[in-house]
Design a protein around this motif. Structure first.
Motif, short mmCIF file in Angstrom:
data_model
loop_
_atom_site.label_atom_id
_atom_site.label_comp_id
_atom_site.label_asym_id
_atom_site.label_seq_id
_atom_site.Cartn_x
_atom_site.Cartn_y
_atom_site.Cartn_z
N ALA A 203 8.23 8.73 44.12
CA ALA A 203 9.69 8.86 44.24
C ALA A 203 10.23 7.70 45.07
O ALA A 203 9.69 7.37 46.12
N THR A 214 13.72 11.41 46.64
CA THR A 214 12.66 12.36 47.03
C THR A 214 13.15 13.81 46.99
O THR A 214 12.35 14.73 47.08
N GLN A 220 13.61 15.12 39.21
CA GLN A 220 12.17 15.39 39.41
C GLN A 220 11.75 16.72 38.77
O GLN A 220 10.73 16.78 38.09
N ASN A 221 12.54 17.75 39.02
CA ASN A 221 12.12 19.06 38.51
C ASN A 221 12.54 19.28 37.06
O ASN A 221 11.72 19.65 36.22
N ILE A 234 3.88 14.27 42.74
CA ILE A 234 4.93 13.31 43.10
C ILE A 234 4.76 12.98 44.58
O ILE A 234 4.78 13.87 45.43
N LEU A 252 9.30 17.20 45.59
CA LEU A 252 8.35 16.24 46.17
C LEU A 252 7.09 16.98 46.64
O LEU A 252 7.19 17.94 47.39
#
Ligand code: BGC
Length: 858
Positions: A203, A214, A220-221, A234, A252
């Motif tokens: 990240a 982050t 990310q999800n 990650i 993260l």
């Protein structure tokens, strides 16, 4: 089938082992496992058979956990060079070598590849990324990740996402609309996740659309894990994790480096305080345990690659040389009439004739200046010919055990007496880490002045972070470090000395105290600045060639520097006396006049291209342009070798006979250069990024945020997409690069899914070419804005003289799609597309059309 079922069988065993290990862990151990224990590793948990997972940079070599030349690594060419090969299979072989290096150094995860895009030519770290094109970036990155992971070593594809420049990288909020985010910046990550299944993602430091990466729940999800099915871990970029709850809920898994992070004890406390659900901790721990299982660090699980299935051993020197010569881009190769006589009498106004290799053009490859005529005499100049810059600066730095400079390589390849060398111009007008002529040791003392350890130093740089300290020394006992020894000057004159880093310093040379004082870190500056910041001059002394003097730089790491990492990082820096620039040029010109061919090596320095800052212009530093102008005027057979990781302006490009772009060419630089210049091998590279004539022509140049924000106002138009929209012609187009033979593209046929091209080697020698497929949509009034053309596929061909080869290039449905945020999916734009088979954007050789019908896909 047997192999497939045993693979899925061992995957099942890994998942079971992970479940069992997870169930055996208490909250404190789980929280601890998500935090770095030092700069590079996670803690071992012997109770569950978990070894310490160790990570290392990346991407052109594996540095290992020590920042020292005493722990050398093979240095491959820069990522821009790898991308210039346009060869994912070669990238995969690079990965095999890197995995081999990682295993040799006890590394489980390589912090690479960097797949951010060349959004503007000013990006200081572009040497470390691949290209301005998301498809090419994704393809090279896929090969690289597959290769490293074939060797049982993990990767962290980085920096997720939009870390496309360095200015204010820790805080900048990059404002990117959904289409460019999906179609450009996320696209390489998506391609690599889908095709190479990386075991890790890093990240980035920056924010995207208001959330720091982050903690970016959506990207990310929802996108990375949810939509793309990423099942790895990650990790934060180093010091990028800022909040315990924000990072964990944002997806993260691991906060690096340690020992002070937002996870560990702080995470356990947050769970106990009810601020975050332990189930989220379990998800992250599961990801880390799976990584451990895959890399063989979890004893109860079979590793993803059994020892018997590891790739065959790779010869690092041979591979570095092969990648380098395959990456060199010959952007110009011309001849001048009567050159030999002209060279002797200095006539510089001889008519030039361009050697074109277009289909149907008259082919006179033999007349071009390259390859060099056998037995030709060569006047070589340029400081970088002697002190080659083979890799870029920052965290990508590795320490190769040898470097073959252009001077070394050409000396070995040319007959004795054929080569002369003169410096001509030295771009390094800056203080650099003390190196040639210095014989140094480091003496570590405690607060009472007692010596804790004395260690030899290969140069004037110390970088001891975390546990990486000399034996017998701890951060608690260490009070001062003294770099001490002798310096034997190579030249008489005024030598300049200085320091790099923060803390207190005392510098003495030849018993003259040059400096005593403290250097603080300026508030708000890059916390990793100690590694990248400018050195500071502390004094000058007149010294005599060959007469050694004593040198001492004493350092006490400053209290209150506010640095979260425990470490000692500082350097003794030095600059030898500079000679008069005009005199240096005159010397090179005189030599060029005497020789049949002149070769000038020019390039950038570590103050121009590095991690930690962006560029302010694209000029070659120092007097290098003046050198080329002067040598070209003296010798019509002037070949310029450009040693830079990313584009520089070449204001003399029409005055010289040939230009070879060599990137940062890795440790075998000089041998690869000799291979290509002598014609033992063809230069194989094609430009992975547009090369502007002048910075002012570049359509996208903004890297400095205003009020913390950097809006990507250009939308989907970066790189060649933007150049074409602006109608500006660059110095060299995306995809451009010449070889030593010539090609005809006889036919192209296409369906929406495949393009078949027949190409013929029409030249005198065997060769290779990169067939590039571009799609140009027919303009439609209601269609959303799209680039005029884009790369949709490519393939490398090789053929003997006169041979015809047919190549079929697959084109994916995505090539016809755009991101539709309202429908939240990819949507095909129907219509007629011209399919171009090309040798570069500026050299389209054959076209056909395809009809694409409507369709929607998620
Ligand atoms: C860089 C990363 C690198 C990390 C560890 C960071 O400053 O951005 O690319 O992997 O340091 O060295």
């Amino acid at each position: 089938m047997a192999a497939a079922s045993s693979t899925s069988n061992s995957e099942a065993l890994r998942r079971t082992a992970v479940d069992t290990a997870l169930a055996a862990l208490g909250l404190d151990d789980k929280a601890r496992l998500l935090a770095g224990q030092d700069l590079w590793s996670l803690p071992a948990l012997p109770a569950i058979g978990l070894r310490s997972l160790v990570m290392s940079d990346g991407p052109i070599g594996v540095r290992g956990v020590r920042w020292t030349a005493a722990d050398p690594s093979v240095a491959l060419p820069s990522p821009t060079a790898l991308a210039a090969t346009w060869d994912p299979a070669l990238a995969r072989r690079a990965g095999h070598l890197l995995a081999q290096e990682a295993r040799r150094k006890g590394i489980h995860v390589l912090l690479a590849p960097t797949v951010n895009l060349h959004r503007t030519p000013l990006g200081g770290r572009h040497f470390e990324a691949y290209s301005e094109d998301p498809y090419l970036t994704g393809e090279i990155g896929t090969g690289y990740v597959q290769g490293v992971q074939d060797g049982g070593v993990g990767t962290t594809v980085k920096h997720f996402v939009a870390n496309d420049a360095e200015t204010d990288r820790f805080t900048v909020n990059n404002v990117v609309a959904p289409r460019p985010l999906r179609e450009l910046y996320l696209a390489p990550f998506e391609r690599i996740v889908r095709n190479a299944h990386p075991w890790g993602i890093m990240a980035a430091y920056n924010q995207v659309n208001g959330s720091t990466m982050t903690e970016h729940r959506y990207l990310q999800n929802a996108v990375l894990r949810g939509e793309w099915g990423f099942d790895g871990f990650i990790v934060s970029d180093w010091l990028a994790a800022r909040s315990t709850v924000g990072a964990l809920t944002g997806g993260l898994d691991v906060a690096m480096p340690g020992p002070r992070t937002v996870y560990g004890e702080e995470l356990a406390a947050a769970v106990r305080a009810g601020e975050v659900d332990e189930k989220l901790v379990d998800l992250a721990v599961r990801n880390v345990l799976l990584l451990a299982a895959r890399t063989g660090a979890l004893e109860s699980a079979p590793p993803a690659v059994a020892p018997a299935d590891l790739p065959a051993p790779v010869d690092g020197d041979a591979l570095a040389r092969e990648i380098a010569r395959r990456s060199f881009v010959l952007v110009r190769n011309e001849a001048r009439k009567g050159v030999r006589d002209g060279a002797r009498d200095g006539a510089s106004s001889e008519a030039r004739e361009e050697v074109r290799d277009g289909a149907g053009d008259e082919v006179r490859a033999g007349a071009a200046v390259l390859p060099l005529a056998p037995g030709t005499t060569v006047a070589l100049s340029g400081a970088l010919a002697r002190d080659a810059r083979v890799l870029g600066g920052g965290s990508a730095l590795v320490f190769p055990d040898h470097v073959v400079s252009p001077l070394d390589g050409l000396t070995a390849a040319l007959p004795e007496g054929a080569l002369t060398y003169s410096v001509g111009a030295d771009p390094s007008d800056e203080l650099a880490t003390a190196d040639a002529g210095f014989d140094l040791t480091a003496v570590c003392r405690d607060a009472e002045g007692a010596v804790l350890a004395t260690v030899p130093l290969p140069g004037g740089q110390i970088q001891w972070i975390g546990a990486d300290l000399p034996e017998g020394v701890t951060h608690d006992t260490l009070d001062t470090v003294e770099i001490t020894g002798t310096f034997t000057p190579r030249e008489s004159g005024e030598h300049t000395f200085g320091t790099r880093g923060t803390g207190s310093f005392a510098l003495t040379v030849d018993d003259h105290p040059l400096y005593e004082g403290t250097q603080d870190r300026a508030p708000g500056t890059d916390p990793l600045g100690a590694f990248f910041n400018e050195p500071v001059e502390r004094g000058r002394l007149a010294l005599t060639e060959g007469t050694p003097v004593r040198v001492s730089l004493s350092h006490r790491p400053g209290p209150g520097t506010g640095h979260p990492l425990k470490g000692v990082a500082f350097s003794l820096v030095h600059l030898a006396p500079r000679r008069d620039p005009d005199e240096l040029i005159a010397e090179a010109v005189a030599a060029a006049r005497e020789a049949e061919t002149a070769i000038v090596v020019v390039g950038t320095t570590e103050r121009v291209e590095s991690e930690g800052f962006d560029r302010t212009d694209l000029r070659l530093p120092g007097h290098q342009d003046a050198l080329v102008h002067a040598v070209a005027a003296a010798n019509p057979r002037t070949v310029v070798v450009v040693n830079s990781g990313s584009p520089v302006e070449l204001p003399w490009r029409d005055e010289v006979a040939a230009i070879l772009l060599t990137w940062f060419p890795g440790q075998e630089a000089g041998h690869a250069l000799a291979d290509v210049l002598t014609g033992a091998e063809e230069p194989g590279g094609r430009l992975p990024t547009t090369w502007p004539a002048v910075l002012a022509d570049a359509p996208v140049t903004a890297t400095t945020p205003t009020g913390g924000e950097l809006p990507y106002t250009e939308g989907v138009l970066i790189g060649y997409r933007a150049w074409e929209k602006a109608g500006t012609v660059p110095a060299y187009a995306f995809g451009h690069g010449l070889g030593y033979t010539t090609w005809a593209y006889d036919t192209v046929t296409a369906t929406p899914d495949t393009v078949t091209v027949r190409v013929r080697n029409t030249g005198p020698r065997p060769g290779g070419d990169t067939v590039q497929i571009y799609l140009a949509p027919e303009p439609a009034p209601d269609a959303p804005e799209r680039p005029a053309r884009w790369l949709a596929g490519f393939a490398r061909v090789t053929a003997a003289p006169g041979e015809t080869v047919e190549v079929t290039v697959p084109v994916e449905p995505r090539a016809y799609q755009i991101w539709d945020e309202e429908a939240y999916g990819w949507t095909t734009v129907p219509g007629t597309y011209t399919v171009q088979a090309a040798r570069s954007l500026a050299d389209v050789r054959a076209t056909t059309t395809v009809e694409v019908t409507d369709g929607q896909s998620k």
